[in-house]
Design a protein around this motif. Sequence first.
Motif, PDB file in Angstrom:
ATOM      1  N   HIS A  32       0.833  -1.209   0.000  1.00 16.77           N
ATOM      2  CA  HIS A  32       0.000   0.000   0.000  1.00 16.77           C
ATOM      3  C   HIS A  32       0.864   1.253   0.000  1.00 16.77           C
ATOM      4  O   HIS A  32       1.984   1.241   0.484  1.00 16.77           O
ATOM      5  CB  HIS A  32      -0.929   0.007   1.217  1.00 16.77           C
ATOM      6  N   LYS A  33       0.256   2.331  -0.548  1.00 14.91           N
ATOM      7  CA  LYS A  33       1.010   3.575  -0.663  1.00 14.91           C
ATOM      8  C   LYS A  33       0.340   4.688   0.119  1.00 14.91           C
ATOM      9  O   LYS A  33      -0.888   4.712   0.285  1.00 14.91           O
ATOM     10  CB  LYS A  33       1.080   4.003  -2.135  1.00 14.91           C
ATOM     11  N   ILE A  34       1.176   5.624   0.566  1.00 12.40           N
ATOM     12  CA  ILE A  34       0.672   6.840   1.201  1.00 12.40           C
ATOM     13  C   ILE A  34       1.333   8.017   0.504  1.00 12.40           C
ATOM     14  O   ILE A  34       2.539   7.975   0.206  1.00 12.40           O
ATOM     15  CB  ILE A  34       0.978   6.846   2.715  1.00 12.40           C
ATOM     16  N   ALA A  35       0.543   9.056   0.216  1.00 16.13           N
ATOM     17  CA  ALA A  35       1.093  10.249  -0.426  1.00 16.13           C
ATOM     18  C   ALA A  35       0.616  11.501   0.297  1.00 16.13           C
ATOM     19  O   ALA A  35      -0.461  11.511   0.902  1.00 16.13           O
ATOM     20  CB  ALA A  35       0.662  10.308  -1.895  1.00 16.13           C
ATOM     21  N   VAL A  36       1.435  12.548   0.232  1.00 21.55           N
ATOM     22  CA  VAL A  36       1.078  13.798   0.899  1.00 21.55           C
ATOM     23  C   VAL A  36       1.764  14.963   0.187  1.00 21.55           C
ATOM     24  O   VAL A  36       2.848  14.805  -0.366  1.00 21.55           O
ATOM     25  CB  VAL A  36       1.482  13.753   2.405  1.00 21.55           C
ATOM     26  N   GLY A  37       1.122  16.140   0.200  1.00 19.79           N
ATOM     27  CA  GLY A  37       1.733  17.364  -0.309  1.00 19.79           C
ATOM     28  C   GLY A  37       2.136  18.213   0.879  1.00 19.79           C
ATOM     29  O   GLY A  37       1.394  18.305   1.845  1.00 19.79           O
ATOM     30  N   SER A  38       3.316  18.832   0.818  1.00 19.64           N
ATOM     31  CA  SER A  38       3.812  19.472   2.042  1.00 19.64           C
ATOM     32  C   SER A  38       4.844  20.555   1.757  1.00 19.64           C
ATOM     33  O   SER A  38       5.538  20.516   0.753  1.00 19.64           O
ATOM     34  CB  SER A  38       4.444  18.397   2.932  1.00 19.64           C
TER      35      SER A  38
ATOM     36  N   MET B 164      -4.564   1.869  -4.626  1.00 19.98           N
ATOM     37  CA  MET B 164      -3.795   1.394  -3.473  1.00 19.98           C
ATOM     38  C   MET B 164      -3.166   2.537  -2.682  1.00 19.98           C
ATOM     39  O   MET B 164      -2.454   2.311  -1.710  1.00 19.98           O
ATOM     40  CB  MET B 164      -2.673   0.443  -3.940  1.00 19.98           C
ATOM     41  N   CYS B 165      -3.419   3.773  -3.142  1.00 21.63           N
ATOM     42  CA  CYS B 165      -2.758   4.914  -2.514  1.00 21.63           C
ATOM     43  C   CYS B 165      -3.707   5.727  -1.637  1.00 21.63           C
ATOM     44  O   CYS B 165      -4.792   6.112  -2.065  1.00 21.63           O
ATOM     45  CB  CYS B 165      -2.153   5.815  -3.600  1.00 21.63           C
ATOM     46  N   HIS B 166      -3.294   5.993  -0.402  1.00 22.57           N
ATOM     47  CA  HIS B 166      -4.053   6.870   0.491  1.00 22.57           C
ATOM     48  C   HIS B 166      -3.405   8.244   0.485  1.00 22.57           C
ATOM     49  O   HIS B 166      -2.225   8.388   0.771  1.00 22.57           O
ATOM     50  CB  HIS B 166      -4.068   6.310   1.915  1.00 22.57           C
ATOM     51  N   PHE B 167      -4.198   9.265   0.149  1.00 19.92           N
ATOM     52  CA  PHE B 167      -3.680  10.620   0.118  1.00 19.92           C
ATOM     53  C   PHE B 167      -4.037  11.346   1.411  1.00 19.92           C
ATOM     54  O   PHE B 167      -5.208  11.426   1.779  1.00 19.92           O
ATOM     55  CB  PHE B 167      -4.255  11.375  -1.089  1.00 19.92           C
ATOM     56  N   VAL B 168      -3.031  11.852   2.101  1.00 16.65           N
ATOM     57  CA  VAL B 168      -3.263  12.646   3.314  1.00 16.65           C
ATOM     58  C   VAL B 168      -3.550  14.078   2.861  1.00 16.65           C
ATOM     59  O   VAL B 168      -2.660  14.791   2.410  1.00 16.65           O
ATOM     60  CB  VAL B 168      -2.038  12.611   4.251  1.00 16.65           C
ATOM     61  N   ASP B 169      -4.816  14.463   2.952  1.00 20.16           N
ATOM     62  CA  ASP B 169      -5.269  15.729   2.382  1.00 20.16           C
ATOM     63  C   ASP B 169      -5.230  16.842   3.425  1.00 20.16           C
ATOM     64  O   ASP B 169      -6.188  17.068   4.164  1.00 20.16           O
ATOM     65  CB  ASP B 169      -6.695  15.559   1.836  1.00 20.16           C
ATOM     66  N   ASP B 170      -4.111  17.542   3.468  1.00 22.41           N
ATOM     67  CA  ASP B 170      -3.876  18.585   4.468  1.00 22.41           C
ATOM     68  C   ASP B 170      -4.954  19.674   4.428  1.00 22.41           C
ATOM     69  O   ASP B 170      -5.196  20.363   5.407  1.00 22.41           O
ATOM     70  CB  ASP B 170      -2.486  19.196   4.197  1.00 22.41           C
ATOM     71  N   GLU B 171      -5.601  19.853   3.285  1.00 23.10           N
ATOM     72  CA  GLU B 171      -6.586  20.929   3.167  1.00 23.10           C
ATOM     73  C   GLU B 171      -7.975  20.528   3.678  1.00 23.10           C
ATOM     74  O   GLU B 171      -8.797  21.384   3.976  1.00 23.10           O
ATOM     75  CB  GLU B 171      -6.694  21.378   1.697  1.00 23.10           C
ATOM     76  N   ASN B 172      -8.232  19.235   3.777  1.00 27.20           N
ATOM     77  CA  ASN B 172      -9.608  18.812   4.091  1.00 27.20           C
ATOM     78  C   ASN B 172      -9.740  17.667   5.083  1.00 27.20           C
ATOM     79  O   ASN B 172     -10.836  17.164   5.285  1.00 27.20           O
ATOM     80  CB  ASN B 172     -10.308  18.339   2.802  1.00 27.20           C
ATOM     81  N   SER B 173      -8.650  17.233   5.689  1.00 27.93           N
ATOM     82  CA  SER B 173      -8.732  15.969   6.415  1.00 27.93           C
ATOM     83  C   SER B 173      -9.275  16.087   7.843  1.00 27.93           C
ATOM     84  O   SER B 173      -8.730  16.796   8.681  1.00 27.93           O
ATOM     85  CB  SER B 173      -7.346  15.313   6.482  1.00 27.93           C
ATOM     86  N   ARG B 174     -10.342  15.342   8.112  1.00 26.84           N
ATOM     87  CA  ARG B 174     -10.887  15.243   9.468  1.00 26.84           C
ATOM     88  C   ARG B 174      -9.942  14.484  10.386  1.00 26.84           C
ATOM     89  O   ARG B 174      -9.822  14.790  11.561  1.00 26.84           O
ATOM     90  CB  ARG B 174     -12.211  14.451   9.430  1.00 26.84           C
ATOM     91  N   ASP B 175      -9.284  13.457   9.843  1.00 26.79           N
ATOM     92  CA  ASP B 175      -8.410  12.634  10.687  1.00 26.79           C
ATOM     93  C   ASP B 175      -7.168  13.391  11.147  1.00 26.79           C
ATOM     94  O   ASP B 175      -6.701  13.192  12.269  1.00 26.79           O
ATOM     95  CB  ASP B 175      -8.022  11.343   9.959  1.00 26.79           C
TER      96      ASP B 175
END
Length: 447
Positions: free
Chosen positions: A159-165, A230-241
Amino acid sequence: MRKMERMITDFPLIGDMAKEQEVLWMNPHLGDSATGIRSSGLTAEDVKVASDRLKRFAPFFLEVFPETKANGGLIESPLTEIPSMKQMLIDEASINLRGTLFIKQDNALPVSGSIKARGGFHEVLKHAEVLAMKHDLIQEQRDYRQFSQQPFTELFASHKIAVGSTGNLGLSIGILSAALGFEVTVHMSADAKIWKKELLRSKGVTVIEYEDDYSKAVEEGRREAERDPMCHFVDDENSRDLFLGYAVAGERIAAQFAEQGTVINETHPLFVYLPCGVGGGPGGVAFGLKLAFGDAVHCYFAEPVSAPCMLLGMMTGLQDKISVQEIGLDNKTAADGLAVGRPSGFVGNVMKPLLEGIYTVKDRTLFGLLRLLADTESIQAEPSALAGMMGAIHTISSGVKLADSISARHLVWSTGGGMVPEDVMKEYYQEGGNVELFPGKSTKNVE
Ligand SMILES: *Cc1c(COP(=O)(O)O)cnc(C)c1O
């Protein structure tokens, strides 16, 4: 140009903001906290679920990151008084600061050295936990040390994780995701520091660099992740988590104040000053603080003069439909994590009835304060982390009720700096030596 004139007529503060002046905006939509929390769509229960999740993972952190031992595997930072810094501010800025000045040292958070460890880790852990449950690898009550072993690591490797930062979120997401075995990609904006990119690459993280700013890095990351199931995007602009992970700070700091015997109530109010980029970090923490202290806590955000995106969005009510570039600002600042031109609309809406105000800070002020804090308290933080240090000066000098009281508690949230290499920190410190922080003010103090 006509549009700009019209905006300045409607919101005169925009005139000063466009000239990169340091300003203070008081939020006219502030209401009582109970109503504000109810209208947010988020609840105390949501935050408790996040808090419980972090507790379940404590044994994992103890195993994989021994530096978390002091706090039993919880990612937490010291809350301390800074009396010498307080005296320095009184002397230098000649303010009537009679209450107590505290600092929350998220610069010293273990593993990734910034506030991003709160939200970023929570989101990664939730994703890992959900995947593990889906594959019948774990029940909630099992020993979470297993997350560092087979078959967990094998599952995460597919599995993949992606983020913009701009840097620090990338560090937090990258370090933890890599430790769990995920394939991680961090989309970095042009202003991200070289040492952050190198550190991530050394941990096996894929770093993609952009010529453009933070919003572009997020957009590209989101687009790429959408193409890959297979990729989970950590959405800094909208993420509740992310937001809920940050919010856990509220109950943690309430426990720290209680342990020190520091009372917080309407007559002993808590003023909190939080550096703001896209908004998730300060917004989540402020939400948690409102849950913990209700109307006894007053939260302010601090932004660079070149990137006051949350101020612009909340003041105009346009939220994420406006960027600082539209008022002629370049979004260039030495404050990592705060170089954000367009705020989170989700956070702006949640904060509308809960936030007291927002002020802006010049980069040179940040460097000057960084040096003062190092000299007076031996605390090393990065420039952005000092944005909160101007807060008491703003609330006191603008006559905010009880801000100058002896029973006021002023809390500066120091948001990062723990991973800054020594030579870079030395440069920051030297930069602060060229700054006259409060020109003319200190002489006024001599009576
Ligand atoms: C990210 C960051 C912030 C602000 O958090 P946002 O969620 O972007 O508003 C503040 N300080 C530091 C050091 C950061 O890295």
